[in-house]
Design a protein around this motif. Structure first.
Motif, short mmCIF file in Angstrom:
data_model
loop_
_atom_site.label_atom_id
_atom_site.label_comp_id
_atom_site.label_asym_id
_atom_site.label_seq_id
_atom_site.Cartn_x
_atom_site.Cartn_y
_atom_site.Cartn_z
N GLY A 120 0.81 -1.22 0.00
CA GLY A 120 0.00 0.00 0.00
C GLY A 120 0.84 1.26 0.00
N LEU A 121 1.97 1.22 0.67
CA LEU A 121 2.83 2.40 0.78
C LEU A 121 3.60 2.70 -0.49
N ALA A 122 4.20 1.68 -1.08
CA ALA A 122 5.16 1.89 -2.17
C ALA A 122 4.64 2.77 -3.32
N PRO A 123 3.42 2.56 -3.82
CA PRO A 123 2.98 3.37 -4.97
C PRO A 123 2.78 4.85 -4.65
N VAL A 124 2.59 5.20 -3.37
CA VAL A 124 2.31 6.59 -3.02
C VAL A 124 3.48 7.23 -2.26
N MET A 125 4.55 6.50 -2.08
CA MET A 125 5.68 6.95 -1.28
C MET A 125 6.33 8.19 -1.87
N LYS A 126 6.62 9.16 -1.04
CA LYS A 126 7.27 10.40 -1.47
C LYS A 126 8.69 10.12 -1.94
N GLN A 127 9.11 10.82 -2.98
CA GLN A 127 10.49 10.68 -3.46
C GLN A 127 11.45 11.07 -2.34
N GLY A 128 12.37 10.15 -2.01
CA GLY A 128 13.35 10.43 -0.98
C GLY A 128 12.89 10.15 0.43
N ALA A 129 11.75 9.48 0.59
CA ALA A 129 11.24 9.17 1.93
C ALA A 129 12.14 8.15 2.62
N LEU A 130 12.19 8.27 3.94
CA LEU A 130 12.89 7.29 4.76
C LEU A 130 11.86 6.35 5.37
N SER A 154 7.26 0.28 -6.03
CA SER A 154 7.43 1.72 -6.22
C SER A 154 8.05 2.05 -7.57
N GLY A 155 8.75 1.10 -8.17
CA GLY A 155 9.44 1.37 -9.42
C GLY A 155 10.69 2.21 -9.23
N THR A 156 11.18 2.31 -7.99
CA THR A 156 12.39 3.08 -7.70
C THR A 156 13.40 2.18 -7.02
N LYS A 157 14.60 2.73 -6.80
CA LYS A 157 15.68 1.96 -6.21
C LYS A 157 16.08 2.52 -4.85
N LEU A 158 16.59 1.64 -4.01
CA LEU A 158 17.11 2.04 -2.70
C LEU A 158 18.19 3.10 -2.86
N ASN A 159 18.13 4.11 -2.00
CA ASN A 159 19.08 5.23 -1.96
C ASN A 159 18.98 6.15 -3.17
N GLU A 160 18.00 5.89 -4.02
CA GLU A 160 17.67 6.81 -5.12
C GLU A 160 16.25 7.33 -4.92
N GLY A 161 15.28 6.41 -4.87
CA GLY A 161 13.89 6.81 -4.67
C GLY A 161 13.47 6.83 -3.22
N PHE A 162 14.17 6.07 -2.37
CA PHE A 162 13.81 6.01 -0.96
C PHE A 162 15.01 5.50 -0.17
N TYR A 163 14.92 5.67 1.15
CA TYR A 163 15.95 5.17 2.08
C TYR A 163 15.27 4.20 3.04
N LEU A 164 16.07 3.31 3.62
CA LEU A 164 15.46 2.22 4.39
C LEU A 164 16.29 1.88 5.61
N GLY A 189 20.64 1.16 9.46
CA GLY A 189 20.32 1.77 8.17
C GLY A 189 20.99 1.00 7.05
N MET A 190 20.43 1.06 5.87
CA MET A 190 21.04 0.39 4.74
C MET A 190 22.36 1.05 4.32
N THR A 191 22.59 2.29 4.81
CA THR A 191 23.88 2.96 4.66
C THR A 191 24.19 3.64 5.99
N PRO A 192 25.45 3.96 6.26
CA PRO A 192 25.77 4.69 7.49
C PRO A 192 25.06 6.03 7.58
N ASP A 193 24.92 6.74 6.47
CA ASP A 193 24.23 8.03 6.49
C ASP A 193 22.76 7.87 6.86
N THR A 194 22.15 6.79 6.39
CA THR A 194 20.76 6.52 6.76
C THR A 194 20.65 6.27 8.25
N ALA A 195 21.58 5.48 8.79
CA ALA A 195 21.58 5.21 10.23
C ALA A 195 21.75 6.50 11.02
#
Length: 211
Positions: A120-130, A154-164, A189-195
């Motif tokens: 439910g979230l992925a199709p409406v997720m804001k660009q760059g959302a964490l 979402s059709g986007t990629k990790l660290n491009e369309g969203f962070y996790l 975080g999936m990256t140190p900056d995300t953490a």
């Protein structure tokens, strides 16, 4: 939005937060962030529960010291509101997921609710959302279930369309607010900056150590 912009929004409390799942974990998390001045959206599939929250009525059964008073305060102030409409998540900079992940009779985790939320979230997720998973999940679940499902839907990629990231909840009924504020937490975080961005976020409500 990139992580630097998101971090700045967290520090200025202008980042818009959402918490999916308004049960024993999600509701107090949402209320605590709202109490710190964030604009928080609570999301749940149960209309009656959402209606109670929006009236400032605590829907959680059992004695939870301070929660009813805190909920009434943040609803009255306008910092927290609840909805069943996933489309409203399109404005959220940070989305925290706190839904049940029970185990079956064979001790196998059931991720039906988590899958439904991500779908439910992925199709409406804001660009760059964490996106932060607070639900209890088994090792490899972030890589094997959460990440591919978010990318696919979402059709986007990790660290491009969203962070996790992942920040497992540590609460017991009867001590929800106390546990959230005083127990040490681990963020991944999936990256140190995300953490680092997650630590900046949770430092608003966690008085104990974050690692």
């Amino acid at each position: 939005m990139n992580l630097n912009e998101l971090r700045a929004g967290i520090e200025s409390k202008t980042a818009r937060l959402a918490v999916i799942g308004q049960g024993y974990v999600g509701l107090p998390v949402a209320a605590l962030f709202a109490d710190k001045g964030f604009d928080v959206l609570g999301v749940d599939i149960l209309p009656d529960l959402v209606a109670k929250i929006n009236k400032g009525i605590n829907p959680i059964e059992g004695r939870e010291p301070g929660l009813a008073e805190l909920l009434k305060e943040v609803i009255t102030s306008g910092h927290l509101r609840a909805t069943t409409d996933y489309r409203e998540l399109s404005d959220s900079d940070v989305v925290i997921i706190a839904v049940e992940t029970p185990v079956d009779d064979n001790h196998i985790p059931r991720y039906d609710a988590l899958r439904a939320v991500l779908t439910g979230l992925a199709p409406v997720m804001k660009q760059g959302a964490l996106v932060i998973i607070e639900s209890t999940v088994a090792p490899r679940t972030m890589h094997d279930l959460v990440l591919p499902l978010l990318e696919e839907q979402s059709g986007t990629k990790l660290n491009e369309g969203f962070y996790l990231g992942n920040c497992p909840e540590r609460v017991m009924p009867g001590k929800l607010l106390k546990n959230l504020k005083t127990m040490s937490r681990v963020v991944g975080g999936m990256t140190p900056d995300t953490a680092d961005a997650m630590i900046a976020l949770y430092n608003n409500i966690v008085e104990a150590d974050l690692a």
